[in-house]
Every structure is written in structure tokens, then in C-alpha cells.
Scaffold this motif. Structure first.
Motif, PDB file in Angstrom:
ATOM      1  N   SER A 123       0.837  -1.214   0.000  1.00  0.00           N
ATOM      2  CA  SER A 123       0.000   0.000   0.000  1.00  0.00           C
ATOM      3  C   SER A 123       0.869   1.260   0.000  1.00  0.00           C
ATOM      4  CB  SER A 123      -0.991  -0.006   1.165  1.00  0.00           C
ATOM      5  OG  SER A 123      -0.290  -0.151   2.366  1.00  0.00           O
ATOM      6  N   ALA A 124       2.067   1.185   0.606  1.00  0.00           N
ATOM      7  CA  ALA A 124       2.968   2.346   0.580  1.00  0.00           C
ATOM      8  C   ALA A 124       3.453   2.615  -0.851  1.00  0.00           C
ATOM      9  CB  ALA A 124       4.157   2.122   1.514  1.00  0.00           C
ATOM     10  N   VAL A 125       3.677   1.553  -1.616  1.00  0.00           N
ATOM     11  CA  VAL A 125       4.065   1.740  -3.029  1.00  0.00           C
ATOM     12  C   VAL A 125       2.947   2.484  -3.762  1.00  0.00           C
ATOM     13  CG1 VAL A 125       4.538   0.545  -5.218  1.00  0.00           C
ATOM     14  CG2 VAL A 125       5.609  -0.261  -3.095  1.00  0.00           C
ATOM     15  N   ILE A 126       1.714   2.050  -3.520  1.00  0.00           N
ATOM     16  CA  ILE A 126       0.569   2.675  -4.208  1.00  0.00           C
ATOM     17  C   ILE A 126       0.399   4.137  -3.763  1.00  0.00           C
ATOM     18  CG2 ILE A 126      -1.955   2.613  -4.438  1.00  0.00           C
ATOM     19  CD1 ILE A 126      -1.685  -0.492  -4.096  1.00  0.00           C
ATOM     20  N   LEU A 146      -0.704  -5.152  -7.089  1.00  0.00           N
ATOM     21  CA  LEU A 146      -0.902  -3.708  -6.900  1.00  0.00           C
ATOM     22  C   LEU A 146      -2.339  -3.277  -7.183  1.00  0.00           C
ATOM     23  CD1 LEU A 146       2.419  -2.432  -8.529  1.00  0.00           C
ATOM     24  CD2 LEU A 146       1.762  -2.098  -6.141  1.00  0.00           C
ATOM     25  N   THR A 147      -3.010  -3.994  -8.081  1.00  0.00           N
ATOM     26  CA  THR A 147      -4.334  -3.522  -8.516  1.00  0.00           C
ATOM     27  C   THR A 147      -5.487  -4.397  -8.034  1.00  0.00           C
ATOM     28  OG1 THR A 147      -4.262  -4.856 -10.537  1.00  0.00           O
ATOM     29  CG2 THR A 147      -3.353  -2.618 -10.669  1.00  0.00           C
ATOM     30  N   GLY A 148      -5.202  -5.628  -7.652  1.00  0.00           N
ATOM     31  CA  GLY A 148      -6.284  -6.548  -7.304  1.00  0.00           C
ATOM     32  C   GLY A 148      -6.978  -7.137  -8.532  1.00  0.00           C
ATOM     33  N   TYR A 167      -3.281   5.492 -10.090  1.00  0.00           N
ATOM     34  CA  TYR A 167      -2.492   5.663  -8.859  1.00  0.00           C
ATOM     35  C   TYR A 167      -1.440   6.756  -9.011  1.00  0.00           C
ATOM     36  CZ  TYR A 167      -4.136   0.989  -7.302  1.00  0.00           C
ATOM     37  OH  TYR A 167      -4.868  -0.096  -6.921  1.00  0.00           O
ATOM     38  N   GLY A 168      -1.138   7.161 -10.249  1.00  0.00           N
ATOM     39  CA  GLY A 168      -0.219   8.288 -10.405  1.00  0.00           C
ATOM     40  C   GLY A 168       0.939   8.064 -11.357  1.00  0.00           C
ATOM     41  N   ALA A 169       1.165   6.821 -11.820  1.00  0.00           N
ATOM     42  CA  ALA A 169       2.263   6.590 -12.773  1.00  0.00           C
ATOM     43  C   ALA A 169       1.837   7.133 -14.136  1.00  0.00           C
ATOM     44  CB  ALA A 169       2.570   5.108 -12.873  1.00  0.00           C
ATOM     45  N   ARG A 170       2.671   7.965 -14.758  1.00  0.00           N
ATOM     46  CA  ARG A 170       2.269   8.541 -16.055  1.00  0.00           C
ATOM     47  C   ARG A 170       2.262   7.470 -17.148  1.00  0.00           C
ATOM     48  NH1 ARG A 170       4.828  13.510 -16.521  1.00  0.00           N
ATOM     49  NH2 ARG A 170       4.779  13.282 -18.789  1.00  0.00           N
ATOM     50  N   TYR A 171       3.263   6.590 -17.122  1.00  0.00           N
ATOM     51  CA  TYR A 171       3.355   5.496 -18.095  1.00  0.00           C
ATOM     52  C   TYR A 171       3.385   4.173 -17.331  1.00  0.00           C
ATOM     53  CZ  TYR A 171       4.720   8.879 -21.698  1.00  0.00           C
ATOM     54  OH  TYR A 171       4.750   9.919 -22.582  1.00  0.00           O
TER      55      TYR A 171
END
Ligand SMILES: Nc1ncnc2c1ncn2[C@@H]1O[C@H](COP(=O)(O)OP(=O)(O)OP(=O)(O)O)[C@@H](O)[C@H]1O
Ligand SMILES: Cc1ncc(COP(=O)(O)O)c(N)n1
Length: 278
Positions: A123-126, A146-148, A167-171
Motif C-alpha cells: 500500500s505504501a508503493v501505491i 498492486l491492482t487486485g 495511482y499516479g504513474a504517467r506510463y
């Protein structure tokens, strides 16, 4: 001449096949000055991981500040981060230092099954790391964790990629090494508007230790040299294809990928390093 610099924030693999060792070798092969902030020491070889010794998060923070204050990197990659504390500390420093070209390889489990990211750190990674990332490069089990989303077919892979972007990653690059296809190893890139395939031919070998580390390090090296994300991903795919094609049959288990193979294909003057292809 401007010297491109890249930083890896990752664990040490004593066997030299994965972790910071694979990352630094990849940076060097691609003409990029390599730096490292260590998160953990692993006692490891081609047979597996025999011990994991994480560092205090202060040690990670101080390494990042030392690099940032004197040798600001043009691109950064993260690998094994092990604990939620280290994930949050690294993400906090990345944000504070304003590093933008950040490739997150969400390393979770080593080939033999050893834990390289504690369950409670997912969850900290996310929450902390993906929001400061430019690119995230999960393999299929990592994308699922990460996504379930259970990835069974293309539509579920696309759904997982969309969630990772939310979650915030652009790519998002979902790697195909674990997809079970006997002939191809295709990776899927999602840039927020469309999907692009990075096609690869599956090489039949058990010597694939360090593939994920090497792939993400090659993306970071490309970004450090000023390539776009798509150009850097294309370079990394060529680099990893060569590294697996000429992987090294050393040790008694999964031998390492070969970071010098890409250069040998482009520079005939350096010989083949004694490698015979399988
Ligand atoms: N046997 C193979 N032949 C060709 N390409 C491969 C093979 N295995 C993996 N790859 C490629 O290597 C890169 C790393 O993918 P992979 O899914 O193996 O990552 P990883 O799971 O993080 O690494 P590892 O399996 O070493 O933990 C991707 O580009 C993938 O397509
Ligand atoms: C220190 C460390 N970091 C990462 C990996 C994963 O390796 P791979 O690149 O094969 O996924 C590993 N085995 N050890």
C-alpha cells in the motif's frame, strides 16, 4: 560534453545478477554514469536468496541527499525497497529533491520465492511511490498485487494498466515475461490515452536472473540520455532481448542476464567475451 547520470535505489545481490549490480552494469553499458543508494543487502546467488538485511531508512535518506546535493541524477530507478518505511522514505526524498524522471520497478518476490517487498509495504508503493513515478514496470504478478485485478486476458491487462495510471504513474509497462506465451515475450505500454505493444521473441532459457532489474535500468539510462519514455522503452526492450539471448550459464541455478550482449551486437571490435549461445 554533458555526462548523463542515473541513480538506482535498490538492494544488493551478492551474486551480481540482479539488484544494484545489474542496474550499474546496465547504466555503464549504455554510456551513463551510474550511482546507487542501497536499501538492503541480500546474500544471494543463482540458486536463490539466502539472507535479507535491510538498512535503516535514515541510511537510505542520507544516501539520497548526498547524491542529490552534489550529483543530481538525470534519471532514477527504484528496485527492491523491502519495507513500507523505506518505500515512504525514498518517495519523500524523490519528491523533496524534485526528481521527475523516475522509473519504479515494483520488485516484490525473487525467483525462488523470497520476499523482497514486505506485504504491508504494497500500500505504501501505491500511496507514496507511484504518485512520484514517471514509469512503473510491473511483471504480471506485481500488476495483480498492486491492482487486485486478476490478469487472465488482454482486457484484464488493460484494466490493471488503467488502475496503475490512476495511482499516479504517467506510463505503465506491464511486462510479459510471466504471461505463459511460448513464442513471444511482449510488453504492454499504456500512456494514459492508448496502448502500445513492445514486441519480443521468447527465448527458451532458464538463465533469466535479473531481467526485470536490467529492463528498468535500461529505461532509466535512456531517459537520463534525453530519450522520450517510448524511445527509452524501445531501447530497453532491445537491450533485454540481447541480454537474455546471450545470458550467462554460470552458477548452479538461474544464471544471470548478460548486460554486455547489446554492446557486442553494435561494436564488433570487442569480441564476444567467450559466450556461446544456447
Ligand atoms: N524468456 C524470455 N525471452 C525473452 N524476453 C523475456 C523472457 N523473459 C522475460 N523477458 C522480457 O524481459 C523483461 C523483464 O520481464 P519479466 O516479466 O521477466 O520481469 P520480472 O518478472 O520483473 O523479472 P524476473 O522474472 O527476473 O523477476 C520484459 O521485457 C520481458 O518481456
Ligand atoms: C536485490 C535484488 N533485487 C531485485 C531482484 C529481482 O530480480 P529480477 O530482476 O530477476 O526480477 C533480486 N533477485 N534481488
Amino acid at each position: 560534453m554533458k555526462i548523463a547520470k542515473a541513480l538506482t535505489i535498490a538492494g544488493s545481490d551478492s551474486g551480481g545478477g540482479a539488484g544494484i549490480q545489474a542496474d550499474l552494469k546496465t547504466f555503464q553499458e549504455l554510456g551513463v554514469y551510474g550511482m546507487s543508494a542501497l536499501t538492503a543487502v541480500t546474500a544471494q546467488n543463482t540458486l536463490g536468496v539466502q539472507g535479507v538485511y535491510p538498512l535503516e531508512e535514515d541510511a537510505v535518506v542520507q544516501q539520497l541527499r548526498s547524491v542529490g546535493s552534489d550529483l543530481p541524477p538525470d534519471a532514477v530507478k527504484t528496485g527492491m525497497l523491502y519495507s513500507a518505511e523505506i518505500v515512504r522514505a525514498a518517495a519523500g526524498e524523490i519528491a523533496a529533491l524534485g526528481w521527475a524522471k523516475v522509473v519504479v520497478d515494483p520488485v516484490m518476490i525473487a525467483k525462488g520465492g523470497s520476499t523482497l517487498l514486505q506485504q504491508e509495504a504494497v500500500s505504501a508503493v501505491i500511496e507514496s511511490l507511484l504518485p512520484v513515478s514517471l514509469v512503473v514496470t510491473p511483471n504480471i504478478p506485481e500488476a495483480e498485487a498492486l491492482t487486485g485485478v486478476k490478469i487472465t486476458a488482454l482486457h484484464s491487462k488493460l484494466e490493471a494498466a488503467r488502475r496503475l495510471q490512476d495511482y499516479g504513474a504517467r506510463y505503465v509497462i506491464i511486462k510479459g515475461g510471466h504471461d505463459g506465451d511460448p513464442d513471444t515475450a511482449n510488453d504492454l505500454v499504456y500512456d494514459g490515452s492508448g496502448f502500445t505493444e513492445l514486441p519480443g521473441t521468447r527465448i527458451r532459457t532458464s538463465h533469466t536472473h535479473g531481467t526485470g532489474c536490467t529492463f528498468s535500468a535500461a529505461i532509466a539510462a535512456g531517459l537520463a540520455k534525453g530519450l522520450s519514455v517510448m524511445e527509452a522503452a524501445g531501447l530497453a526492450k532491445e537491450f533485454i532481448q540481447a541480454a537474455i539471448q546471450d545470458s550467462l550459464a554460470i552458477g548452479g541455478g538461474h544464471g544471470p542476464t548478460n548486460q554486455w550482449a547489446y554492446r557486442l551486437r553494435t561494436d564488433k571490435s570487442v569480441g564476444n567475451g567467450g559466450i556461446s549461445r544456447e
